[in-house]
Motif scaffolding. Structure first.
Motif, PDB file in Angstrom:
ATOM      1  N   ILE A  10       0.839  -1.188   0.000  1.00 34.64           N
ATOM      2  CA  ILE A  10       0.000   0.000   0.000  1.00 34.64           C
ATOM      3  C   ILE A  10       0.880   1.246   0.000  1.00 34.64           C
ATOM      4  N   TYR A  11       0.539   2.189  -0.880  1.00 30.01           N
ATOM      5  CA  TYR A  11       1.148   3.510  -0.866  1.00 30.01           C
ATOM      6  C   TYR A  11       0.124   4.496  -0.313  1.00 30.01           C
ATOM      7  N   ARG A  37      -2.520   4.696  -2.913  1.00 29.64           N
ATOM      8  CA  ARG A  37      -2.368   5.964  -3.634  1.00 29.64           C
ATOM      9  C   ARG A  37      -0.881   6.279  -3.732  1.00 29.64           C
ATOM     10  N   ARG A  38      -0.406   6.345  -4.967  1.00 27.23           N
ATOM     11  CA  ARG A  38       1.034   6.576  -5.179  1.00 27.23           C
ATOM     12  C   ARG A  38       1.246   7.777  -6.089  1.00 27.23           C
ATOM     13  N   LEU A  39       2.146   8.671  -5.657  1.00 29.06           N
ATOM     14  CA  LEU A  39       2.526   9.845  -6.438  1.00 29.06           C
ATOM     15  C   LEU A  39       4.029   9.783  -6.703  1.00 29.06           C
ATOM     16  N   GLN A  76      -4.223   5.611  -8.330  1.00 28.61           N
ATOM     17  CA  GLN A  76      -5.009   5.143  -7.184  1.00 28.61           C
ATOM     18  C   GLN A  76      -5.740   3.874  -7.597  1.00 28.61           C
ATOM     19  N   ILE A  77      -5.445   2.772  -6.881  1.00 31.36           N
ATOM     20  CA  ILE A  77      -6.054   1.488  -7.202  1.00 31.36           C
ATOM     21  C   ILE A  77      -6.450   0.796  -5.897  1.00 31.36           C
ATOM     22  N   GLY A 136      -9.169  -5.561  -4.694  1.00 37.17           N
ATOM     23  CA  GLY A 136     -10.290  -5.659  -5.617  1.00 37.17           C
ATOM     24  C   GLY A 136      -9.886  -5.222  -7.005  1.00 37.17           C
ATOM     25  N   SER A 137     -10.787  -5.384  -7.939  1.00 34.61           N
ATOM     26  CA  SER A 137     -10.503  -5.025  -9.338  1.00 34.61           C
ATOM     27  C   SER A 137     -11.541  -4.042  -9.863  1.00 34.61           C
TER      28      SER A 137
END
Length: 451
Positions: free
Chosen positions: A289-290, A313-315, A330-331, A335-336
């Motif tokens: 996780i980010y 959430r990664r920047l 953001q993923i 889940g998909s």
């Protein structure tokens, strides 16, 4: 008196008679030349009771005349010191001087060729690391600076090879005619200034890209300078140049290794990359996780999101004086369902923005009117759309396999945004002015978005 001193020559000194006069002047003051280059002489107090100095032409490994001790050598010009009243060595005729020069040129060629091959391979490796993403390359100050530095060194090595080839031909011609060896080529002053300017520019680019790595490079440079000063100090104690180099060879690799270990461990000041946090979901699984804060997040676009989704959430941000690239993703880790991905490219230079837009459109050639055996190519292409709802200068939408996808390329003055909205269920027109525009563009500003 210091153990060593430096003598910087205003103009390159390669003439044997000038070298002999300069060495004799230092000898009269109780000093001895220990390192000889066209522009820098290193001299120390006498390591023996030398009385006279002279020069001769000698190839690598040549034996010194009886009663004389070999000093430093410069391109076949050999300094000789004597502490007795031994007769001066027999003068070398022009053919012998040319032979000595050719012998030194034969030893210099392999080193320059190997150096040029190494830096050429490094340049090719950099091209392989950035094969097609031009915006990413333009926004990577470290890659730009290092590429410029490698290219600069490669060009210098090729210029030196060309100069040595010309010098070899001139020396052979002088040998055939019994003439003295031609003077050594020197780098013109304007070219030296250009090289210095490009070197400083490469350091500035590297500083924009990664101040930490620039600090490491400067640290290695300082270690090289300390290594040279240590060598000079050993020379002042009577140690030979070869032995001084051997004793100090470990310093620079040691400093580089220590800095590399600290860099990989993330312990250097200013090193703060985005790092994942391992978190457990409701079913006990481990997910990467980010937790970065993004300018635009999914909850702003889709208010009815499941509470059970574990968001990552990664920047990522890279910058150079030409371009700043901010990548956001953001993923859900468990889940998909929905996901959001976009890239923001900022530049204050209109030519750079035009180049970036052309590169992004070229990545999807259908937008550029490409054709195939069956006519117009409409597969994977950006099609122009009305930019008015976006308040943009230009807007494009991805055409993929006969369908229009919710992937857009939006161009404002000073900013280009590529955003993927395929998993967003709401219509684009419903939230353009309420959410997307305030989050993705600042009117009249080319500064990067801040969280």
């Amino acid at each position: 008196m210091p153990r060593f001193r430096l003598l910087l020559q205003r103009t390159p000194v390669t003439d044997p008679e000038a070298i002999a006069r300069g060495a004799q002047a230092l000898l009269d003051r109780g000093s001895q030349v220990r390192l000889l280059t066209p522009r820098l002489w290193v001299y120390t107090p006498l390591v023996a009771d030398y009385r006279r100095v002279t020069v001769t032409w000698a190839g690598p490994g040549a034996q010194s005349p009886a009663g004389w001790t070999a000093g430093p050598c410069l391109n076949g010009v050999q300094l000789l010191y004597s502490d007795t009243d031994a007769a001066p060595p027999d003068p070398v005729d022009n053919r012998g001087a040319c032979e000595a020069r050719l012998a030194w040129l034969r030893t210099a060629w392999p080193k320059l060729v190997v150096s040029a091959v190494v830096f050429g391979a490094a340049l090719a490796a950099l091209r392989w690391l950035f094969p097609g993403d031009l915006p990413l390359f333009l926004a990577n100050g470290l890659a730009l600076g290092f590429t410029l530095l490698v290219l600069l060194v490669l060009i210098l090595q090729l210029c030196r090879l060309a100069a040595l080839r010309r010098l070899t031909a001139d020396t052979r011609l002088a040998y055939a005619h019994g003439s003295p060896p031609p003077p050594m080529p020197v780098l013109p002053a304007p070219l030296r200034g250009l090289v210095l300017a490009l070197l400083l520019l490469s350091l500035v680019l590297m500083g924009f890209g990664s101040p930490t790595l620039l600090g490491m490079a400067l640290g290695v440079l300082v270690s090289v300078l300390l290594q040279r000063c240590w060598q000079f100090s050993l020379l002042g104690k009577g140690v030979s140049l070869r032995s001084a180099r051997r004793r100090t060879a470990f310093l620079t690799p040691l400093v580089f290794g220590v800095l590399l270990v600290f860099y990989l461990a993330g312990a250097l000041p200013g090193q703060n990359p985005s790092r994942p946090v391992q978190a457990a979901s409701y079913d006990g699984g481990q997910y990467e996780i980010y937790t970065d804060s993004l300018p635009l997040e999914l909850w702003q676009l889709e208010p009815d999101l499941s509470d059970k989704l574990l968001w990552s959430r990664r920047l990522t941000r890279s910058r150079s004086p030409l371009l700043t690239a901010t990548g956001c993703r953001q993923i859900p880790a468990n889940g998909s369902g929905y996901y959001l991905e976009y890239r923001i490219l900022d530049t204050a230079l209109p030519p750079v923005q035009a180049l970036v837009e052309s590169a992004l459109l070229a990545d999807h050639p259908g937008a550029l009117g490409g054709t195939n055996l069956f006519g117009q190519a409409r597969y994977d292409g950006y099609d122009p759309v009305d930019p008015t709802p976006w308040g943009a200068r230009a807007a494009y939408r991805l055409h993929w396999d006969g369908q229009m996808k919710n992937q857009y390329l939006l161009c404002w003055p000073g900013r280009v945004v590529e955003i993927l909205l395929d998993k967003i269920e709401r219509g684009t027109q419903g939230y353009v002015h309420q959410v997307l525009l305030p989050s993705l563009v600042k009117r009249g500003s080319c500064r990067p978005l801040t969280a």
